[in-house]
Design an enzyme around this catalytic site. Sequence first.
Site, PDB file in Angstrom:
ATOM      1  N   TYR A   7      -5.154  -5.652  72.923  1.00  0.00           N
ATOM      2  CA  TYR A   7      -3.822  -5.569  73.540  1.00  0.00           C
ATOM      3  C   TYR A   7      -2.810  -4.964  72.566  1.00  0.00           C
ATOM      4  CZ  TYR A   7      -5.239  -8.614  77.450  1.00  0.00           C
ATOM      5  OH  TYR A   7      -5.846  -9.152  78.561  1.00  0.00           O
ATOM      6  N   ASP A  65     -12.480  11.995  69.445  1.00  0.00           N
ATOM      7  CA  ASP A  65     -12.196  12.306  68.040  1.00  0.00           C
ATOM      8  C   ASP A  65     -13.477  12.285  67.212  1.00  0.00           C
ATOM      9  OD1 ASP A  65     -11.059  12.614  65.522  1.00  0.00           O
ATOM     10  OD2 ASP A  65      -9.414  11.237  65.947  1.00  0.00           O
ATOM     11  N   HIS A  78      -4.297  15.333  68.955  1.00  0.00           N
ATOM     12  CA  HIS A  78      -5.370  14.744  68.158  1.00  0.00           C
ATOM     13  C   HIS A  78      -4.944  13.383  67.603  1.00  0.00           C
ATOM     14  CE1 HIS A  78      -7.682  14.551  64.207  1.00  0.00           C
ATOM     15  NE2 HIS A  78      -8.530  14.258  65.162  1.00  0.00           N
TER      16      HIS A  78
END
Length: 144
Positions: free
Chosen positions: A116, A66, A22
């Site tokens: 990035y 999530d 998670h």
Amino acid sequence: MLKNIPKILSPDTLKVLCEMGHGDTLVIADGNFPAASIGKNAIVLRADGHSATDILDAVLTLFPLDTYVDHPVHLMQVTPGDDVQTPIWDEYKTIVTKHDQRGADAFSDIERFAFYEQAKHAYAIIATGESALYANLLLQKGVI
């Protein structure tokens, strides 16, 4: 053999998706994404010859997003001054809607260099053969 596993996902990819917990993040990268250099501290999985849309659909068959965050899916923003259309983003939203009730509301976008930086902390990167520009996604794993 296992049933109902998307054939596009390699055994290594299945292993990595299973290992993730998670809150861990996964990047699905287009063919231009610097997966090897950004992923120095991540597991880099190759999916050359496969589109990011096919990989996203297969991953979301197994991978819950999530629910404890507002936006578990992040797109890389188009750099100001780039004259690039991103129709693949609509395809991504259709795919996510198929797997998550939040649909397009699950998305946010992140400035290119900030994307990035976040990708450097990803658990894994799936480097696809996707040729669309700005077709990178960062997914945050949820619980089952």
